[in-house]
Design a protein around this motif. Structure first.
Motif, PDB file in Angstrom:
ATOM      1  N   ASN A  50       0.939  -1.231  -0.058  1.00 45.36           N
ATOM      2  CA  ASN A  50      -0.109   0.192  -0.293  1.00 45.36           C
ATOM      3  C   ASN A  50       0.873   1.108   0.101  1.00 45.36           C
ATOM      4  O   ASN A  50       0.318   2.327  -0.194  1.00 45.36           O
ATOM      5  N   ASP A  51       1.951   1.030   0.250  1.00 47.07           N
ATOM      6  CA  ASP A  51       3.020   2.253   0.251  1.00 47.07           C
ATOM      7  C   ASP A  51       3.507   2.619  -1.065  1.00 47.07           C
ATOM      8  O   ASP A  51       4.150   1.691  -1.660  1.00 47.07           O
ATOM      9  N   PRO A  52       3.316   3.626  -1.769  1.00 47.32           N
ATOM     10  CA  PRO A  52       3.671   3.996  -3.069  1.00 47.32           C
ATOM     11  C   PRO A  52       5.409   3.809  -3.290  1.00 47.32           C
ATOM     12  O   PRO A  52       5.604   3.472  -4.357  1.00 47.32           O
ATOM     13  N   ASP A  53       6.126   4.420  -2.200  1.00 43.52           N
ATOM     14  CA  ASP A  53       7.580   4.388  -2.406  1.00 43.52           C
ATOM     15  C   ASP A  53       7.886   2.734  -2.200  1.00 43.52           C
ATOM     16  O   ASP A  53       8.807   2.469  -3.258  1.00 43.52           O
ATOM     17  N   ASP A  54       7.595   1.788  -1.745  1.00 43.19           N
ATOM     18  CA  ASP A  54       7.883   0.644  -1.508  1.00 43.19           C
ATOM     19  C   ASP A  54       7.356  -0.008  -2.850  1.00 43.19           C
ATOM     20  O   ASP A  54       8.123  -0.968  -3.243  1.00 43.19           O
ATOM     21  N   ALA A  55       6.297   0.100  -3.156  1.00 41.08           N
ATOM     22  CA  ALA A  55       5.635  -0.106  -4.458  1.00 41.08           C
ATOM     23  C   ALA A  55       6.728  -0.007  -5.626  1.00 41.08           C
ATOM     24  O   ALA A  55       6.988  -0.947  -6.590  1.00 41.08           O
ATOM     25  N   LEU A  56       7.043   1.357  -5.598  1.00 42.74           N
ATOM     26  CA  LEU A  56       7.806   1.873  -7.051  1.00 42.74           C
ATOM     27  C   LEU A  56       9.063   1.070  -6.766  1.00 42.74           C
ATOM     28  O   LEU A  56       9.643   0.955  -8.196  1.00 42.74           O
ATOM     29  N   ALA A  57       9.723   0.922  -5.649  1.00 41.91           N
ATOM     30  CA  ALA A  57      11.083   0.402  -5.539  1.00 41.91           C
ATOM     31  C   ALA A  57      11.278  -1.104  -6.333  1.00 41.91           C
ATOM     32  O   ALA A  57      11.851  -1.537  -6.762  1.00 41.91           O
ATOM     33  N   ALA A  58      10.040  -1.501  -5.965  1.00 42.94           N
ATOM     34  CA  ALA A  58       9.740  -3.107  -6.433  1.00 42.94           C
ATOM     35  C   ALA A  58       9.589  -3.299  -7.931  1.00 42.94           C
ATOM     36  O   ALA A  58       9.462  -4.344  -8.334  1.00 42.94           O
ATOM     37  N   CYS A  59       9.396  -2.084  -8.404  1.00 43.76           N
ATOM     38  CA  CYS A  59       9.219  -2.365 -10.093  1.00 43.76           C
ATOM     39  C   CYS A  59      10.660  -2.485 -10.785  1.00 43.76           C
ATOM     40  O   CYS A  59      10.435  -2.797 -12.162  1.00 43.76           O
ATOM     41  N   ASP A  60      11.549  -2.678 -10.075  1.00 41.80           N
ATOM     42  CA  ASP A  60      12.833  -2.920 -10.176  1.00 41.80           C
ATOM     43  C   ASP A  60      13.234  -4.570 -10.511  1.00 41.80           C
ATOM     44  O   ASP A  60      14.226  -5.003 -10.487  1.00 41.80           O
ATOM     45  N   PHE A  61      12.232  -5.373 -10.223  1.00 44.06           N
ATOM     46  CA  PHE A  61      12.146  -6.567 -10.202  1.00 44.06           C
ATOM     47  C   PHE A  61      13.136  -7.198 -11.252  1.00 44.06           C
ATOM     48  O   PHE A  61      12.943  -7.030 -12.180  1.00 44.06           O
ATOM     49  N   ASP A  62      13.694  -8.510 -10.829  1.00 43.05           N
ATOM     50  CA  ASP A  62      14.594  -9.364 -11.979  1.00 43.05           C
ATOM     51  C   ASP A  62      13.545  -9.863 -12.666  1.00 43.05           C
ATOM     52  O   ASP A  62      12.642 -10.675 -12.472  1.00 43.05           O
ATOM     53  N   ASP A  63      13.797  -9.960 -14.030  1.00 41.53           N
ATOM     54  CA  ASP A  63      12.801 -10.531 -14.932  1.00 41.53           C
ATOM     55  C   ASP A  63      12.748 -12.005 -14.732  1.00 41.53           C
ATOM     56  O   ASP A  63      11.803 -12.769 -15.130  1.00 41.53           O
ATOM     57  N   ALA A  64      13.504 -12.874 -14.075  1.00 42.89           N
ATOM     58  CA  ALA A  64      13.378 -14.279 -13.759  1.00 42.89           C
ATOM     59  C   ALA A  64      12.332 -14.429 -12.790  1.00 42.89           C
ATOM     60  O   ALA A  64      11.450 -15.659 -12.772  1.00 42.89           O
ATOM     61  N   LEU A  65      12.045 -13.544 -12.330  1.00 37.59           N
ATOM     62  CA  LEU A  65      10.619 -13.500 -11.088  1.00 37.59           C
ATOM     63  C   LEU A  65       9.377 -13.623 -12.095  1.00 37.59           C
ATOM     64  O   LEU A  65       8.576 -14.639 -11.528  1.00 37.59           O
ATOM     65  N   LEU A  66       9.359 -13.275 -13.132  1.00 36.28           N
ATOM     66  CA  LEU A  66       8.068 -13.459 -14.037  1.00 36.28           C
ATOM     67  C   LEU A  66       7.753 -15.024 -14.337  1.00 36.28           C
ATOM     68  O   LEU A  66       6.721 -15.539 -14.686  1.00 36.28           O
ATOM     69  N   ASP A  67       8.838 -15.964 -14.099  1.00 33.64           N
ATOM     70  CA  ASP A  67       8.763 -17.333 -14.347  1.00 33.64           C
ATOM     71  C   ASP A  67       8.238 -18.200 -13.204  1.00 33.64           C
ATOM     72  O   ASP A  67       8.079 -19.355 -13.241  1.00 33.64           O
ATOM     73  N   ASP A  68       8.227 -17.541 -12.012  1.00 34.33           N
ATOM     74  CA  ASP A  68       8.078 -18.172 -10.895  1.00 34.33           C
ATOM     75  C   ASP A  68       6.512 -18.289 -10.574  1.00 34.33           C
ATOM     76  O   ASP A  68       5.684 -17.491 -10.604  1.00 34.33           O
TER      77      ASP A  68
END
Ligand code: DC
Length: 210
Positions: A50-68
């Motif tokens: 729910n925190d916009p800063d935490d959520a924005l920081a997470a947009c940097d996720f590693d693409d490998a996560l998309l296969d999880d």
């Protein structure tokens, strides 16, 4: 050719988009997966969706996560719905989706705002929906099928409530809310099985392209 497939959770839009992509030989992007990856990354980072800063920081996720596979869980779906209300998160994911939509030859994208925000110029815009009861039933069968639980420990009423909550959040957010584009074909699949739904959709798409 760009085909935009929007609709609420568990409406069958993902399956329909995948089959349309196969049918027309186009690449397909499940945009919900991007929001799910952000939601999951927030949890990995120990942040608050729910925190916009935490959520924005997470947009940097590693693409490998998309296969999880964990991204497909109900829990991550809820986190995705939370992070997706933040305008800066939507902005951060915009370019990736836009580039996919506008690649040479076209693409099929499914999500909530493809026909309204990501690709308003799409050649075909579909809005796939079904009643809450039917969507909950489909989700319930899918969970049993995937052995996420058995009939006794997954109350249908809880899934239904979760869908209602998710719909409310997706529809009421200020930025790019879940909404059919004015020129979208609205297809209600409540009374169709998967095969019938695809037949109806394909016929609608073909008519639209004539
Ligand atoms: O389609 P899905 O259940 O995987 O989507 C998960 C959440 O991501 C959904 O509740 C809202 C958000 N989402 C969005 O805001 N915009 C999109 N284009 C796709 C998904």
């Amino acid at each position: 050719m760009i085909i935009a497939v929007d609709g609420p959770t568990a409406s069958g839009k993902g399956t329909i988009a995948k089959r349309l992509a196969e049918h027309y030989g186009l690449p397909h992007l499940d945009t919900g997966l991007l929001y799910r990856a952000v939601g999951r990354q927030v949890a990995i980072d120990g942040g608050d969706a729910n925190d916009p800063d935490d959520a924005l920081a997470a947009c940097d996720f590693d693409d490998a996560l998309l296969d999880d596979e964990i991204l497909r869980s109900e829990e991550v779906g809820g986190l995705a719905s939370r992070v997706s209300v933040h305008p800066r998160v939507r902005e951060a994911l915009f370019q990736r989706q836009r580039a996919f939509a506008t690649q040479p030859g076209g693409a099929v994208l499914d999500g909530r705002d493809i026909g309204t925000v990501i690709a308003p110029e799409a050649d075909v815009k579909l809005f796939i929906t079904a009643s809450v009861t039917e969507r909950a039933r489909r989700r319930w069968l899918e969970m049993i099928d995937k052995h996420i639980g058995d009939e006794d420990d997954i109350p249908l009423s809880e899934i239904e409530q979760d869908i209602v909550r998710r719909d409310a959040r997706d529809i009421s957010r200020a930025d790019a809310p879940l909404r059919a584009a004015p020129d979208a074909l609205i297809i209600d699949t409540t009374s169709f099985d998967r095969e019938q739904a695809f037949e109806v959709v394909l016929e609608a798409v073909e008519n639209c392209l004539k």
